[in-house]
Design an enzyme around this catalytic site. Structure first.
Site, PDB file in Angstrom:
ATOM      1  N   VAL A 109      20.456  48.448 -16.681  1.00  0.00           N
ATOM      2  CA  VAL A 109      20.481  49.867 -16.340  1.00  0.00           C
ATOM      3  C   VAL A 109      21.383  50.061 -15.135  1.00  0.00           C
ATOM      4  CG1 VAL A 109      19.066  51.859 -15.718  1.00  0.00           C
ATOM      5  CG2 VAL A 109      18.053  50.026 -17.068  1.00  0.00           C
TER       6      VAL A 109
ATOM      7  N   LYS B 280      14.374  49.157  -1.063  1.00  0.00           N
ATOM      8  CA  LYS B 280      13.328  49.284  -0.039  1.00  0.00           C
ATOM      9  C   LYS B 280      12.559  50.605  -0.102  1.00  0.00           C
ATOM     10  CE  LYS B 280      16.404  48.075   3.131  1.00  0.00           C
ATOM     11  NZ  LYS B 280      17.308  47.087   2.569  1.00  0.00           N
TER      12      LYS B 280
ATOM     13  N   ALA C 118      16.744  39.368   2.732  1.00  0.00           N
ATOM     14  CA  ALA C 118      17.339  38.846   1.485  1.00  0.00           C
ATOM     15  C   ALA C 118      16.518  37.663   0.975  1.00  0.00           C
ATOM     16  CB  ALA C 118      18.803  38.498   1.687  1.00  0.00           C
TER      17      ALA C 118
ATOM     18  N   GLY D 143      33.783  44.867   5.050  1.00  0.00           N
ATOM     19  CA  GLY D 143      32.706  45.154   4.089  1.00  0.00           C
ATOM     20  C   GLY D 143      31.333  44.751   4.602  1.00  0.00           C
TER      21      GLY D 143
ATOM     22  N   GLU E 167      27.674  49.622   5.864  1.00  0.00           N
ATOM     23  CA  GLU E 167      27.551  50.674   4.848  1.00  0.00           C
ATOM     24  C   GLU E 167      28.869  51.457   4.850  1.00  0.00           C
ATOM     25  OE1 GLU E 167      24.926  51.303   2.779  1.00  0.00           O
ATOM     26  OE2 GLU E 167      24.029  49.489   3.615  1.00  0.00           O
TER      27      GLU E 167
ATOM     28  N   ASP F 247      17.402  51.401   8.440  1.00  0.00           N
ATOM     29  CA  ASP F 247      17.186  50.298   7.506  1.00  0.00           C
ATOM     30  C   ASP F 247      16.245  49.253   8.135  1.00  0.00           C
ATOM     31  OD1 ASP F 247      18.010  48.953   5.027  1.00  0.00           O
ATOM     32  OD2 ASP F 247      18.847  47.472   6.423  1.00  0.00           O
TER      33      ASP F 247
ATOM     34  N   LYS G 123      12.494  47.966   6.978  1.00  0.00           N
ATOM     35  CA  LYS G 123      12.119  46.554   6.813  1.00  0.00           C
ATOM     36  C   LYS G 123      10.874  46.218   7.626  1.00  0.00           C
ATOM     37  CE  LYS G 123      16.718  44.860   5.660  1.00  0.00           C
ATOM     38  NZ  LYS G 123      18.023  44.474   6.217  1.00  0.00           N
TER      39      LYS G 123
ATOM     40  N   GLY H 178      24.066  39.000   1.598  1.00  0.00           N
ATOM     41  CA  GLY H 178      25.024  38.198   0.826  1.00  0.00           C
ATOM     42  C   GLY H 178      24.527  38.115  -0.605  1.00  0.00           C
TER      43      GLY H 178
END
Ligand code: ASP
Ligand code: MG
Length: 786
Positions: free
Chosen positions: A469, A544, A576, A629, A632, A643, A647, A765
């Protein structure tokens, strides 16, 4: 016009609250023209049977007592549901009927079927009136005006004509269970016969579907009230369902399926107590894989019959109002009869029936072809091990392509033994269907890693990737998507979807277990989790949003998952692939008490803080990170600290704390006013950011400290501290020794008080994140075979 038939059983109508729920289901799921078939409310038929027994035994006081019981129940329902004139007339009518019953009993003129019919008549009348009161057009129908039996045979042509009175402009509420014969007398269709009434009416009205609304969510591998691990099947083929009914499965009754033969009418078993949950569809042969089931029979007698005549078993079933199973063994014909009815059957067969064994308990094993023999042997062995004496154990072909085994024993087996049998005989048959949402870098890496991982997973349980999806498209392939060229299949076959079609695709999956793996970063997608749970999907999220949603929503989701025995894993939503959730859980399992949790949870902010030494303005470093990169698309999203706040909330909830995002104080790593406006206007004001950071750095350096963007949860003080902010930390602290870009978690607990437990490493990563999701998938699979 396409109509549907909906049937509500006694337990769905046992109280005023249940009527209310049923009316809501009708209003939301039915259209005008649909028929609603109802059974007697709650245990009314049992009470009527009791009344009949008192009457037969000339127990006039008993008769009056039972009438009173019936009256109380009906009066309660009527008074709670109807108001004003409707209530008054309903009560008057009920009174008249009960008085008539009392008079007939007194005059020795009661007729059994006519008496039993009252239960259904009362239900249909009350439900139709209640719907009318709610301003929906509804009318009650007495099935004796619709269903005619002549010489015990249903008169299909006549009945079809009679059913034309069912009106296309209203809800047609029809009594289940009853019909009439050629003399105009009431006949019943057998105990629990309302399902049969529903499928008959569906056939006569050429309906599209029949939904049996009941008190379980569908058809399970075994009784879910006894065995918690029972598997709910999304699809069961008619042949297996029929066999199951004869072997004692209480959800479906054998006759129910007969009217559907040679039709395309869809049959669905669904819960009226939880109308949003996934259901079981009974489909034509070939449209579902063959499933595994265990059923139990209590207190049955085994009778040998000579010269069984065709149709005789049906007649006997009608006579005792109970489904019967018969089989051939060594050229003899046997009949399994509930012990209470044996004498009736033996009398009826005058001289052709011999009692072989009495009071047997049985285990029925319905399974795919070719393994019935093996499973029956296995079951017999297990039962023997638990000291159950076996009288018969054999496997048979029921009809072409339908196998089963039957073990008949002297003792009943308790739920523990049934659970063991289920684990040994059924658990191995399960498969897990995997749906991956989000096909960005991490998603693609996850799928690539899946190819190798399947070898490990399949050792536990067959696992198949069946759905992909993305934000606008989806690809579902119920037999499995070939992993080596998934991208090609995606490019050629993915189709546009909306939420409804996505849920429908999940519902269609004919698997014992399903999991949706959410690797999207979409809040909208996370809002679908309750719908996924309703489709019996386990959840794995890297996303999240759901884990940090408002407590009410979050708790409701958790509860829904718990009720359905569904798992939710979200190992990668923090750190991660780093095993932080594991560590926290494991410490708690070991009796430890976490006192403080501290760390750097953002790879981006970790990199920025480690690299920033004042030699270049902070904004320059920020733009460099953006180019590489690391951030965001708008790096202010990282600087906002939101963020990290999410967490910390996920970990706090892991520790059992009831917190919301607002309970965690958040100080962004930038002056507040820079958050406003677009990216270009921010760039114009970048000096402000540089000055802000340089001040902090100078101050820190003065005190020989370093800057870190820190999340902290402190449970030691009277008042919980939960905060996210830029801090200056001592150089000998674990937080200071962080490698640029890494995450770190520092845990102080009873066991790790002075010398903290530290988990450190890359917290972002694609490789490590995808691997972390694989860890979740592994543990999910592992838990399913337990
Ligand atoms: N009320 C009837 C019974 O209890 C019919 C039904 O429930 O389907 O047997
Ligand atoms: Mg019933």
């Amino acid at each position: 016009m396409n109509t549907a038939v909906h049937k509500f059983g006694g337990s769905s109508l046992s109280s005023a609250a249940r009527y209310h729920a049923v009316a809501n289901i009708i209003i939301s799921h039915c259209q005008a023209g649909d028929s609603v078939v109802v059974s007697a409310a709650g245990k009314t038929t049992n009470t009527l049977v009791k009344l009949w027994l008192c009457y037969q035994q000339n127990d006039s006081q008993g008769t009056l007592d039972v009438i009173k019981l019936l009256k109380n129940h009906q009066v309660e329902l009527i008074s709670e549901l109807l108001i004003d004139e409707l209530q008054e007339t309903a009560l008057q009518k009920l009174n008249d009927e009960l008085e008539l019953i009392a008079t007939l009993a007194q005059q020795q003129e009661l007729v059994e079927a006519q008496l039993l019919a009252h239960g259904e008549v009362w239900s249909a009348r009350l439900l139709a009136q209640y719907l009318t009161q709610l301003e929906h057009k509804a009318n009650a129908f007495d099935a004796r005006d619709l269903l005619l039996l002549s010489g015990g045979q249903l008169q299909h042509e006549k009945n079809q004509k009679s059913c034309q009175v069912l009106n296309s402009e209203q809800f047609n509420v029809v009594t289940g269970f009853i019909a009439k014969n050629e003399s105009g007398e009431t006949v019943t269709l057998g105990r629990n016969g309302s399902d049969y009434s529903a499928t008959l009416i569906a056939r006569y009205c050429n309906a599209q579907s029949v939904t049996i609304w009941t008190d379980t969510q569908g058809v399970y591998s075994t009784d879910p009230r006894k065995v918690k691990q029972a598997i709910k099947y999304a699809k069961v083929c008619r042949e297996q369902a029929n066999l199951l009914a004869r072997l004692g499965n209480p959800v479906l009754h054998a006759k129910t399926l007969t009217p559907l033969k040679d039709t395309n009418i869809k049959l669905v078993v669904r819960s009226s107590f939880d109308s949003h949950s996934a259901c079981t569809e009974i489909v034509k042969k070939g449209n579902a894989k063959q499933k595994h089931f265990l059923t139990t029979l209590d207190n049955h007698d085994l009778v040998k019959i000579e010269q069984l005549i065709e149709g005789e078993v049906g007649e006997l079933s009608q006579l005792i109002q109970h489904t019967l199973h018969h089989f051939e063994l060594d050229s003899e014909t046997y009949l399994l009869i509930p012990a209470a009815y044996t004498h009736i059957v033996i009398n009826h067969l005058s001289g052709r029936a011999n009692l072989v064994e009495s009071n047997l308990f049985g285990l029925g094993i319905v399974c795919p072809n070719d393994i019935a023999h093996q499973l029956t042997q296995q079951a017999a062995k297990i039962l023997q091990k638990y000291n159950i004496n076996i009288r018969f154990a054999f496997s048979q072909k029921d009809m072409p392509g339908n196998e089963y085994g039957l073990v008949l024993c002297e003792q009943a087996f308790d739920t523990d033994l049934l659970t063991i049998l289920h684990e040994e005989l059924i658990s191995d048959s399960q498969e897990l269907a995997v749906v991956v949402a989000g096909l960005g870098n991490v998603g693609a890496t996850f799928i690539t890693q899946l190819e190798k991982q399947l070898v490990r997973l399949n050792y536990l349980l067959p696992v198949k990737l069946v759905g992909l999806v993305r934000s606008e498209n989806m690809l579902f392939c119920s037999d499995g998507i070939k992993i080596h060229n998934w991208l090609e299949q995606w490019q050629t076959s993915a189709i546009a979807y909306d939420n409804k079609s996505l849920i429908a695709a999940l519902e269609q999956l004919d698997y014992e277990h399903k999991v949706v793996i959410d690797i999207t970063a979409s809040e909208d997608f996370s809002l679908l989790y309750p719908d996924f749970a309703a489709q019996d999907c386990h959840l794995i999220s890297a996303n999240k949003y759901a884990g940090t949603a408002h407590t009410t929503w979050y708790n409701a989701l958790k509860e829904k998952l718990y009720e359905r025995n569904l798992k939710w894993r979200y190992n990668t939503s923090v750190g991660a692939g780093l095993p932080i959730n594991f560590a926290l859980n494991d410490l708690q399992y070991s009796g430890d008490k976490i006192e403080r949790l501290l760390g750097v949870f953002s790879g981006t902010l970790s990199w920025l803080c480690c690299e920033y030494d004042g030699s270049v303005p902070f904004s320059e470093l920020l733009l460099k990170a953006k180019d590489m990169g690391y951030t965001e698309p708008d790096p202010r999203e990282d600087l906002s600290g939101r963020d990290v706040q999410r967490k910390l909330l996920i970990l706090a909830r892991e520790l059992g704390l009831t917190l919301d995002l607002d309970d965690i104080s958040l100080t962004p790593m930038m002056p507040a006013d820079l958050a406003q406006g677009d990216w270009l206007s921010f760039l114009e004001k970048r000096d402000k950011l540089d000055a802000f950071m340089s001040d902090k750095l100078i101050q820190a350096k003065k005190e020989d400290l370093v800057l870190r963007y820190v999340a902290e949860l402190n449970l030691q003080q009277d008042k919980l501290v939960a905060k996210v902010a830029l801090s200056a930390v001592k150089k000998d602290e674990p937080l200071a020794g962080l490698k640029a870009g890494d995450n770190i978690f520092v845990i102080n607990s009873l066991w790790y008080q002075d010398n903290a437990l530290v988990i450190q490493g890359p917290g972002a990563g694609q490789e490590v994140t995808a691997a972390g999701i694989h860890s979740d998938l592994y543990w999910l699979t592992h838990s399913l075979i337990k």
